[in-house]
Design an enzyme around this catalytic site. Structure first.
Site, PDB file in Angstrom:
ATOM      1  N   GLU A  41      -9.878  91.411  47.742  1.00 18.98           N
ATOM      2  CA  GLU A  41      -9.478  90.008  47.799  1.00 18.98           C
ATOM      3  C   GLU A  41      -8.633  89.689  46.569  1.00 18.98           C
ATOM      4  O   GLU A  41      -9.030  90.022  45.436  1.00 18.98           O
ATOM      5  CB  GLU A  41     -10.749  89.148  47.789  1.00 18.98           C
ATOM      6  CG  GLU A  41     -10.600  87.822  48.502  1.00 18.98           C
ATOM      7  CD  GLU A  41     -11.857  86.980  48.326  1.00 18.98           C
ATOM      8  OE1 GLU A  41     -11.734  85.757  48.294  1.00 18.98           O
ATOM      9  OE2 GLU A  41     -12.946  87.577  48.165  1.00 18.98           O
TER      10      GLU A  41
ATOM     11  N   ARG B 201       1.048  95.173  44.153  1.00 19.15           N
ATOM     12  CA  ARG B 201       0.584  95.645  45.456  1.00 19.15           C
ATOM     13  C   ARG B 201      -0.865  95.262  45.607  1.00 19.15           C
ATOM     14  O   ARG B 201      -1.648  95.430  44.666  1.00 19.15           O
ATOM     15  CB  ARG B 201       0.653  97.177  45.551  1.00 19.15           C
ATOM     16  CG  ARG B 201       2.017  97.755  45.584  1.00 19.15           C
ATOM     17  CD  ARG B 201       2.689  97.552  46.898  1.00 19.15           C
ATOM     18  NE  ARG B 201       1.946  98.073  48.052  1.00 19.15           N
ATOM     19  CZ  ARG B 201       2.213  97.748  49.304  1.00 19.15           C
ATOM     20  NH1 ARG B 201       3.146  96.876  49.581  1.00 19.15           N
ATOM     21  NH2 ARG B 201       1.514  98.280  50.295  1.00 19.15           N
TER      22      ARG B 201
ATOM     23  N   LEU C 268      -4.493  96.006  46.784  1.00 20.64           N
ATOM     24  CA  LEU C 268      -5.222  97.248  47.018  1.00 20.64           C
ATOM     25  C   LEU C 268      -6.279  97.004  48.087  1.00 20.64           C
ATOM     26  O   LEU C 268      -7.004  96.017  48.045  1.00 20.64           O
ATOM     27  CB  LEU C 268      -5.865  97.716  45.723  1.00 20.64           C
ATOM     28  CG  LEU C 268      -4.847  98.031  44.629  1.00 20.64           C
ATOM     29  CD1 LEU C 268      -5.539  98.215  43.287  1.00 20.64           C
ATOM     30  CD2 LEU C 268      -4.035  99.270  44.982  1.00 20.64           C
TER      31      LEU C 268
ATOM     32  N   THR D 153     -10.746  93.742  43.360  1.00 21.63           N
ATOM     33  CA  THR D 153     -11.380  93.857  44.679  1.00 21.63           C
ATOM     34  C   THR D 153     -10.255  93.681  45.702  1.00 21.63           C
ATOM     35  O   THR D 153      -9.152  93.238  45.347  1.00 21.63           O
ATOM     36  CB  THR D 153     -12.433  92.740  44.892  1.00 21.63           C
ATOM     37  OG1 THR D 153     -11.769  91.472  44.800  1.00 21.63           O
ATOM     38  CG2 THR D 153     -13.565  92.818  43.880  1.00 21.63           C
TER      39      THR D 153
ATOM     40  N   HIS E  22      -4.574  88.429  35.031  1.00 21.82           N
ATOM     41  CA  HIS E  22      -3.877  87.372  35.779  1.00 21.82           C
ATOM     42  C   HIS E  22      -3.569  86.213  34.822  1.00 21.82           C
ATOM     43  O   HIS E  22      -4.434  85.816  34.028  1.00 21.82           O
ATOM     44  CB  HIS E  22      -4.749  86.889  36.941  1.00 21.82           C
ATOM     45  CG  HIS E  22      -4.049  85.882  37.785  1.00 21.82           C
ATOM     46  ND1 HIS E  22      -3.072  86.231  38.712  1.00 21.82           N
ATOM     47  CD2 HIS E  22      -4.147  84.534  37.837  1.00 21.82           C
ATOM     48  CE1 HIS E  22      -2.611  85.132  39.284  1.00 21.82           C
ATOM     49  NE2 HIS E  22      -3.235  84.090  38.772  1.00 21.82           N
TER      50      HIS E  22
ATOM     51  N   GLY F 258       6.166  95.801  32.139  1.00 24.79           N
ATOM     52  CA  GLY F 258       5.235  96.674  31.419  1.00 24.79           C
ATOM     53  C   GLY F 258       4.865  96.200  30.028  1.00 24.79           C
ATOM     54  O   GLY F 258       4.467  97.014  29.183  1.00 24.79           O
ATOM     55  N   SER F 259       4.925  94.883  29.784  1.00 24.27           N
ATOM     56  CA  SER F 259       4.568  94.429  28.430  1.00 24.27           C
ATOM     57  C   SER F 259       3.070  94.585  28.173  1.00 24.27           C
ATOM     58  O   SER F 259       2.658  94.848  27.041  1.00 24.27           O
ATOM     59  CB  SER F 259       5.028  92.992  28.195  1.00 24.27           C
ATOM     60  OG  SER F 259       4.268  92.088  28.949  1.00 24.27           O
TER      61      SER F 259
ATOM     62  N   ASN G   8      -7.907  93.955  36.454  1.00 22.31           N
ATOM     63  CA  ASN G   8      -6.617  93.303  36.638  1.00 22.31           C
ATOM     64  C   ASN G   8      -6.507  92.172  35.631  1.00 22.31           C
ATOM     65  O   ASN G   8      -7.517  91.604  35.214  1.00 22.31           O
ATOM     66  CB  ASN G   8      -6.497  92.743  38.058  1.00 22.31           C
ATOM     67  CG  ASN G   8      -5.133  92.127  38.315  1.00 22.31           C
ATOM     68  OD1 ASN G   8      -4.104  92.691  37.912  1.00 22.31           O
ATOM     69  ND2 ASN G   8      -5.091  90.976  38.966  1.00 22.31           N
TER      70      ASN G   8
HETATM   71  C1  GRF Z   1       1.553  89.515  33.699  1.00 17.96           C
HETATM   72  O1  GRF Z   1       1.793  88.151  33.550  1.00 17.96           O
HETATM   73  C2  GRF Z   1       0.220  89.758  34.354  1.00 17.96           C
HETATM   74  O2  GRF Z   1      -0.725  88.789  34.029  1.00 17.96           O
HETATM   75  C3  GRF Z   1       0.573  89.668  35.826  1.00 17.96           C
HETATM   76  O3  GRF Z   1       1.825  90.280  35.939  1.00 17.96           O
HETATM   77  C4  GRF Z   1       2.521  90.162  34.696  1.00 17.96           C
HETATM   78  C5  GRF Z   1       2.896  91.551  34.287  1.00 17.96           C
HETATM   79  O4  GRF Z   1       3.695  91.572  33.135  1.00 17.96           O
HETATM   80  N1  GRF Z   1      -0.444  90.295  36.630  1.00 17.96           N
HETATM   81  P1  GRF Z   1       4.006  92.945  32.388  1.00 17.96           P
HETATM   82  O5  GRF Z   1       4.647  93.874  33.432  1.00 17.96           O
HETATM   83  O6  GRF Z   1       2.719  93.502  31.874  1.00 17.96           O
HETATM   84  O7  GRF Z   1       4.970  92.572  31.308  1.00 17.96           O
END
Ligand code: GRF
Length: 207
Positions: free
Chosen positions: A147, A95, A97, A145, A113, A16-17, A111
């Protein structure tokens, strides 16, 4: 007129950072929004602690309680609609979606990434970047999405890869950039003035 405060939902599965970074951005005024609900599919997600300590409403919704992905997606949608959220922010939500979820929130799911998509989608993006030998990787915020890691890109930022990086050191450097970029991308989407052209998210010039 008072600036409206758009209700966000944050979906998490772990540390959850990014959730914390969004909470901080709201509290110091960089992000004009409010978090209406934090949902975790895992009861032990550490991010739930920060959310609760901040006084946010939280819900644990284990996907294991639902027979199919569709059932789970529908349960999530019902909960999010109850909170009338404007934007669903995935922050380490582990998960996929399905259409039942994505169709309920067209261009209203974000999202983050830890790579410059479309490079290195899926799990362990920093490790993939090291294994491939790239000199620059980064962060992508994109619309969600069905995908995986493939929706239209809202914002990206580059992060250098150092010769002596390990997976952990690179992931940590990327994370610092994630925490800056995600609140900024959320604000840009909330501000409107963008459109989707094919795969492109096109922002009108700010006046
Ligand atoms: C992050 O690196 C994010 O890009 C990826 O999952 C990680 C989640 O980290 N989708 P956090 O739980 O927000 O610390």
């Amino acid at each position: 007129m008072e600036k409206r405060s758009d209700p966000l939902a944050l979906l998490i599965s772990g540390r959850g950072s990014n959730l914390s970074a969004i909470i901080d951005a709201i509290s110091d005024g960089r992000l004009r929004a409010r978090i209406a609900i934090v949902i975790s599919n895992r009861p032990d997600a550490a991010g739930l602690e920060r959310a609760r300590a901040t006084g946010l409403e939280t819900r644990v919704m284990p996907h294991t309680a639902h027979a199919t992905r569709d059932d789970y997606d529908r349960a999530l949608v019902a909960e999010l609609e109850r909170h009338r959220v404007r934007l669903v922010c995935l922050a380490g939500f582990m998960r996929r979606l399905g259409p039942a979820f994505c169709d309920a929130f067209p261009h209203a799911i974000l999202n983050i990434h830890p790579s410059l998509l479309p490079a290195f989608p899926g799990m362990h993006a920093p490790r993939q970047a090291l294994d491939h030998g790239v000199k620059v990787t980064g962060v992508t915020v994109h619309f969600g999405t069905p995908e995986l890691d493939a929706g239209p890109i809202v914002m990206q930022a580059a992060v250098p890869v150092h010769d002596d990086d390990t997976e952990d050191s690179l992931a940590a450097r990327i994370l610092v950039t994630e925490h800056r970029v995600y609140p900024e991308a959320i604000q840009r989407v909330l501000d409107g003035g963008w459109r989707i052209e094919g795969r492109r998210v096109v922002f009108s010039p700010r006046v």
